[in-house]
Design an enzyme around this catalytic site. Structure first.
Site, PDB file in Angstrom:
ATOM      1  N   TYR A  57      47.403  13.044  29.310  1.00 31.06           N
ATOM      2  CA  TYR A  57      46.080  12.605  29.735  1.00 31.06           C
ATOM      3  C   TYR A  57      46.232  11.959  31.103  1.00 31.06           C
ATOM      4  O   TYR A  57      47.052  11.058  31.283  1.00 31.06           O
ATOM      5  CB  TYR A  57      45.498  11.596  28.741  1.00 31.06           C
ATOM      6  CG  TYR A  57      44.268  10.897  29.264  1.00 31.06           C
ATOM      7  CD1 TYR A  57      43.077  11.603  29.399  1.00 31.06           C
ATOM      8  CD2 TYR A  57      44.295   9.572  29.657  1.00 31.06           C
ATOM      9  CE1 TYR A  57      41.944  10.979  29.906  1.00 31.06           C
ATOM     10  CE2 TYR A  57      43.171   8.945  30.150  1.00 31.06           C
ATOM     11  CZ  TYR A  57      41.994   9.653  30.282  1.00 31.06           C
ATOM     12  OH  TYR A  57      40.876   9.042  30.788  1.00 31.06           O
ATOM     13  N   LEU A  83      50.952  10.050  29.322  1.00 28.88           N
ATOM     14  CA  LEU A  83      50.103   9.795  30.493  1.00 28.88           C
ATOM     15  C   LEU A  83      50.561  10.585  31.702  1.00 28.88           C
ATOM     16  O   LEU A  83      51.758  10.748  31.941  1.00 28.88           O
ATOM     17  CB  LEU A  83      50.113   8.306  30.841  1.00 28.88           C
ATOM     18  CG  LEU A  83      49.535   7.359  29.812  1.00 28.88           C
ATOM     19  CD1 LEU A  83      49.628   5.916  30.314  1.00 28.88           C
ATOM     20  CD2 LEU A  83      48.096   7.713  29.467  1.00 28.88           C
ATOM     21  N   LYS A  84      49.596  11.021  32.460  1.00 31.51           N
ATOM     22  CA  LYS A  84      49.817  11.700  33.738  1.00 31.51           C
ATOM     23  C   LYS A  84      49.221  10.787  34.806  1.00 31.51           C
ATOM     24  O   LYS A  84      48.043  10.459  34.759  1.00 31.51           O
ATOM     25  CB  LYS A  84      49.100  13.056  33.698  1.00 31.51           C
ATOM     26  CG  LYS A  84      49.312  13.934  34.877  1.00 31.51           C
ATOM     27  CD  LYS A  84      48.646  15.282  34.572  1.00 31.51           C
ATOM     28  CE  LYS A  84      48.455  16.109  35.802  1.00 31.51           C
ATOM     29  NZ  LYS A  84      47.680  17.324  35.490  1.00 31.51           N
ATOM     30  N   ILE A  85      50.071  10.355  35.733  1.00 33.96           N
ATOM     31  CA  ILE A  85      49.677   9.340  36.705  1.00 33.96           C
ATOM     32  C   ILE A  85      50.005   9.827  38.107  1.00 33.96           C
ATOM     33  O   ILE A  85      51.120  10.315  38.341  1.00 33.96           O
ATOM     34  CB  ILE A  85      50.436   8.018  36.436  1.00 33.96           C
ATOM     35  CG1 ILE A  85      50.207   7.555  35.006  1.00 33.96           C
ATOM     36  CG2 ILE A  85      50.035   6.943  37.426  1.00 33.96           C
ATOM     37  CD1 ILE A  85      51.140   6.443  34.582  1.00 33.96           C
TER      38      ILE A  85
END
Length: 145
Positions: A57, A83-85
């Site tokens: 996400y 998580l995708k940051i």
């Protein structure tokens, strides 16, 4: 090496789950919108049930306090949520704070130096923009060396 489907389309996800070699999926706000999702939380609940592997996400917040609040809201969705940051200073700071709690993929990697910084911040994955770097500089594959 892992292969991730870059899609939020439920039919694509179901098909990919059946292949047996897809490690999961990466999403972003644009992909979620194209798939017709209006509620990001509900979208991630559904997507995490469609694939047994890691589902990334991408945070939509831009400040450290907002990123932390968004993370705390989403982190309990599923054990396969990650998580995708974006790899910028704020993203690196955030990754360093939470990478011991959840898998992190740093995106928007344009240089080997960014990949190195992402690893130092605790990212488990780096997602280089080879195509975009090639369009801008003509040397996109160099980001991988």
């Amino acid at each position: 090496m892992s292969v991730f489907l870059d899609s939020a389309m439920p039919n694509d996800l179901r098909e990919a789950a059946g292949y047996g070699f897809i490690a999961g999926a990466t999403t972003n706000p644009v992909l979620l919108a194209k798939a017709g999702y209006k509620d990001l939380y509900a979208a991630m609940v559904e997507i995490c049930t469609l694939l047994p592997g890691t589902v990334f996400y991408q945070l939509t917040s831009h400040t450290l306090p907002e990123m932390e609040a968004e993370y705390h809201r989403f982190r309990e969705i599923s054990p396969n949520l990650a998580l995708k940051i974006p790899c910028n200073l704020t993203g690196l700071q955030f990754a360093a704070r939470v990478s011991h709690e959840i898998s992190i993929a740093m995106t928007a990697i344009f240089t080997p130096a960014q990949a190195y910084l992402a690893s130092q911040a605790g990212a488990r994955y780096v997602l280089p923009f080879v195509n975009r770097t090639t369009r801008y500089t003509g040397t996109g594959l160099e980001v991988l060396t």
